[in-house]
Design a protein around this motif. Structure first.
Motif, mmCIF file in Angstrom:
data_model
loop_
_atom_site.group_PDB
_atom_site.id
_atom_site.type_symbol
_atom_site.label_atom_id
_atom_site.label_comp_id
_atom_site.label_asym_id
_atom_site.label_seq_id
_atom_site.Cartn_x
_atom_site.Cartn_y
_atom_site.Cartn_z
ATOM 1 N N THR A 214 0.848 -1.183 0.133
ATOM 2 C CA THR A 214 -0.016 -0.124 -0.115
ATOM 3 C C THR A 214 0.760 1.107 -0.067
ATOM 4 O OG1 THR A 214 -0.125 -0.143 2.389
ATOM 5 C CG2 THR A 214 -2.008 -0.955 0.999
ATOM 6 N N THR A 215 2.125 1.064 0.615
ATOM 7 C CA THR A 215 2.987 2.363 0.777
ATOM 8 C C THR A 215 3.533 2.611 -0.543
ATOM 9 O OG1 THR A 215 3.542 1.860 3.055
ATOM 10 C CG2 THR A 215 5.058 3.506 1.788
ATOM 11 N N LEU A 216 4.088 1.481 -1.451
ATOM 12 C CA LEU A 216 4.587 1.571 -2.613
ATOM 13 C C LEU A 216 3.407 2.151 -3.538
ATOM 14 C CD1 LEU A 216 6.882 1.030 -4.767
ATOM 15 C CD2 LEU A 216 5.878 -1.297 -5.003
ATOM 16 N N LEU A 217 2.154 1.669 -3.410
ATOM 17 C CA LEU A 217 1.328 2.351 -4.338
ATOM 18 C C LEU A 217 0.838 3.818 -4.190
ATOM 19 C CD1 LEU A 217 -1.094 1.527 -6.571
ATOM 20 C CD2 LEU A 217 -2.595 0.987 -4.631
ATOM 21 N N ASP A 218 1.008 4.346 -3.039
ATOM 22 C CA ASP A 218 0.849 5.468 -2.466
ATOM 23 C C ASP A 218 1.996 6.474 -3.091
ATOM 24 O OD1 ASP A 218 -0.530 7.742 -1.265
ATOM 25 O OD2 ASP A 218 0.782 7.601 0.364
ATOM 26 N N VAL A 219 3.152 5.823 -2.997
ATOM 27 C CA VAL A 219 4.362 6.620 -3.467
ATOM 28 C C VAL A 219 4.305 6.872 -5.125
ATOM 29 C CG1 VAL A 219 6.702 6.278 -4.211
ATOM 30 C CG2 VAL A 219 5.864 5.911 -1.747
ATOM 31 N N ILE A 220 3.889 5.857 -5.744
ATOM 32 C CA ILE A 220 3.429 5.811 -7.427
ATOM 33 C C ILE A 220 2.533 6.824 -7.745
ATOM 34 C CG2 ILE A 220 2.954 4.511 -9.301
ATOM 35 C CD1 ILE A 220 4.374 2.205 -8.073
ATOM 36 N N VAL A 221 1.514 6.804 -6.943
ATOM 37 C CA VAL A 221 0.306 7.692 -7.343
ATOM 38 C C VAL A 221 0.626 9.026 -6.859
ATOM 39 C CG1 VAL A 221 -2.111 8.186 -6.631
ATOM 40 C CG2 VAL A 221 -1.487 5.835 -6.967
ATOM 41 N N ASP A 222 1.338 9.366 -5.780
ATOM 42 C CA ASP A 222 1.916 10.533 -5.603
ATOM 43 C C ASP A 222 2.723 11.063 -6.255
ATOM 44 O OD1 ASP A 222 1.533 12.891 -3.322
ATOM 45 O OD2 ASP A 222 3.828 12.509 -3.631
ATOM 46 N N PHE A 223 3.595 10.259 -6.913
ATOM 47 C CA PHE A 223 4.615 10.771 -8.006
ATOM 48 C C PHE A 223 3.992 11.044 -9.339
ATOM 49 C CE2 PHE A 223 7.626 9.563 -11.606
ATOM 50 C CZ PHE A 223 8.799 10.233 -11.269
ATOM 51 N N PHE A 224 2.868 10.471 -9.658
ATOM 52 C CA PHE A 224 2.484 10.996 -11.003
ATOM 53 C C PHE A 224 1.381 11.785 -10.810
ATOM 54 C CE2 PHE A 224 4.023 6.744 -12.473
ATOM 55 C CZ PHE A 224 4.684 7.162 -13.476
#
Length: 440
Positions: A214-224
């Motif tokens: 979930t943290t990785l997903l949040d990192v990727i979403v926030d990046f884009f």
């Protein structure tokens, strides 16, 4: 997550050798393999395409890096992947005697690439977990120094040795010895590090594993979701257009026969001009480029850094037009090109630091930004061989110069804040130089 050091070890006992072990498989895949395949008669387009494809391991390593945080021991990961890489490099050597050597060796180098990229994550994590902030700063120079020592050893020493061996035996046996040496070196480092590395233990593996996805997903979403991120991604990819092509085809041009438009240098001569003189020039350019960006500020320095990185590629057009035989002329020209390459490349590192990585997940977004940076290199590396085969060397080097124009135009549209203080930017430039030493 909690990580603690369980065994004390003086940093000088393991930091230099750790980053030597990080550099050896990287340069074996990125540079040495291409020269080997050239000596074995593989066409340029095949060399560029398949060695470029292997580079995708370093593009996507940030996507699986969070999962390594759940491992019980970073030391175990580091040592394991050093041994895997060493064994696979040895198997590459053995594969050269088989009829299907190209497919088999590419597959094995692919495993080396994945092992090396994964090792990089764990090695950097071990470095951070084992040293205080003061120690991390104190030994940062040793990181870059020994990563580049791997370049001297592989592209310099071992390629020069390969050239001498090629004069005494067939190319297959010559390169079998070289990759055998690389395999033995990396395996020996793995065995040494099983004793020398400090032990670290993750005391919260269940919780970290539960939340990592979930943290990785949040990192990727926030990046884009970052404002202007797609323009920044385009800028990063195009920044490496000229470099990705010239660094791939340049050494092959030096090796190709003069009747085919190349300079007809021997393998050992290429090792001398690229692995020694060229590497020194690159490091000098990188250091000065960092101070130049700190002095002028990234926004004003960036166009000049792009020009400095790409205009020296004119030397390849000069070499392909005149086909000089004097090694001093060739070495001087290539040193000039490598100096400009190092001088300008720091601009991309600082762009990722100051524009792309800012925000909630600065470290993670910096890792994603460097992944995009590697993607740009891999993309242009993979297509460079087809373009060169279609155009010939002279026209190809003209194309390389033209392909650098779009990123220069984009500097007018990307938004870059002025530097805060000269001291802060100088610190970032120094950090960027360490990272540049580890990526290129």
């Amino acid at each position: 997550m909690t990580t603690k050091t369980t065994v004390s070890a003086h940093p000088m006992r393991w930091v230099p050798t750790l980053y030597l072990a990080e550099g050896l498989p990287f340069y074996a895949v990125a540079l040495v393999a291409g020269l080997m395949y050239k000596s074995l008669g593989v066409p340029n387009d095949q060399i560029a395409r398949w060695t470029g494809l292997i580079g995708l391991a370093w593009v996507f390593k940030s996507l699986w890096s969070p999962f390594l945080e759940a491992a019980s021991s970073k030391k175990l990961i580091v040592v394991s992947f050093q041994l895997i890489g060493g064994v696979c490099l040895g198997l590459v050597a053995l594969s050269l005697q088989l009829p299907t050597y190209f497919a088999l060796s590419i597959a094995l180098l692919g495993v080396v690439g994945i092992a090396s990229a994964t090792h990089d994550i764990a090695a950097d994590g071990l470095y951070i977990a084992s040293l205080s902030n003061k120690q991390q700063a104190a030994y940062a120079g040793w990181q870059g120094a020994f990563f580049n020592a791997a370049k001297f050893i592989s592209l310099g020493g071992l390629v020069i040795l390969a050239g001498h061996l090629e004069k005494q035996m067939d190319a297959q046996h010559a390169w079998m010895i070289i990759f055998g040496i690389l395999g033995v070196m990396l395996t020996a480092l793995g065995i040494y590090h099983s004793w020398a590395l400090p032990g670290t233990k993750n005391t919260n593996t269940e919780a970290s594993m539960h939340s990592v996805f979930t943290t990785l997903l949040d990192v990727i979403v926030d990046f884009f979701k970052k404002p202007g991120i797609w323009l920044a991604i385009t800028f990063i990819i195009l920044f490496r257009a000229g470099e990705g092509q010239i660094q791939t085809i340049g050494p092959l041009f030096l090796r190709d026969a003069r009747e085919l438009g190349g300079l007809g240098l021997s393998t050992d001569q290429v090792g001398v001009v690229y692995g020694t003189a060229g590497t020194v020039a690159f490091l000098g350019g990188s250091i000065l480029g960092g101070y130049f960006a700190s002095w002028l500020g990234l926004r004003r320095a960036l166009p000049w850094l792009i020009v400095a990185m790409n205009v020296p590629n004119l030397v390849f057009f000069f070499l392909s037009s005149t086909l000089p035989e004097n090694m001093s002329v060739i070495a001087t020209a290539l040193s000039f090109e490598m100096f400009g390459y190092g001088f300008g490349f720091v601009g991309l590192i600082l762009f990722i630091m100051q524009v792309v990585a800012v925000g909630k997940y600065q470290t993670a977004h910096y890792a994603l930004g460097t992944g995009v940076m590697q993607l740009g290199f891999v993309f242009f590396k993979m297509i460079s061989g087809d373009i060169q085969v279609a155009l010939g060397y002279k026209q190809f080097f003209v194309w390389v110069l033209i392909s650098a124009i779009p990123v220069l135009i984009l500097t007018r549209f990307v938004k870059i804040k002025d530097q805060a203080t000269p001291e802060e930017d100088l610190a970032q430039a120094d950090d960027g130089q360490v990272e540049a030493n580890k990526i290129i």
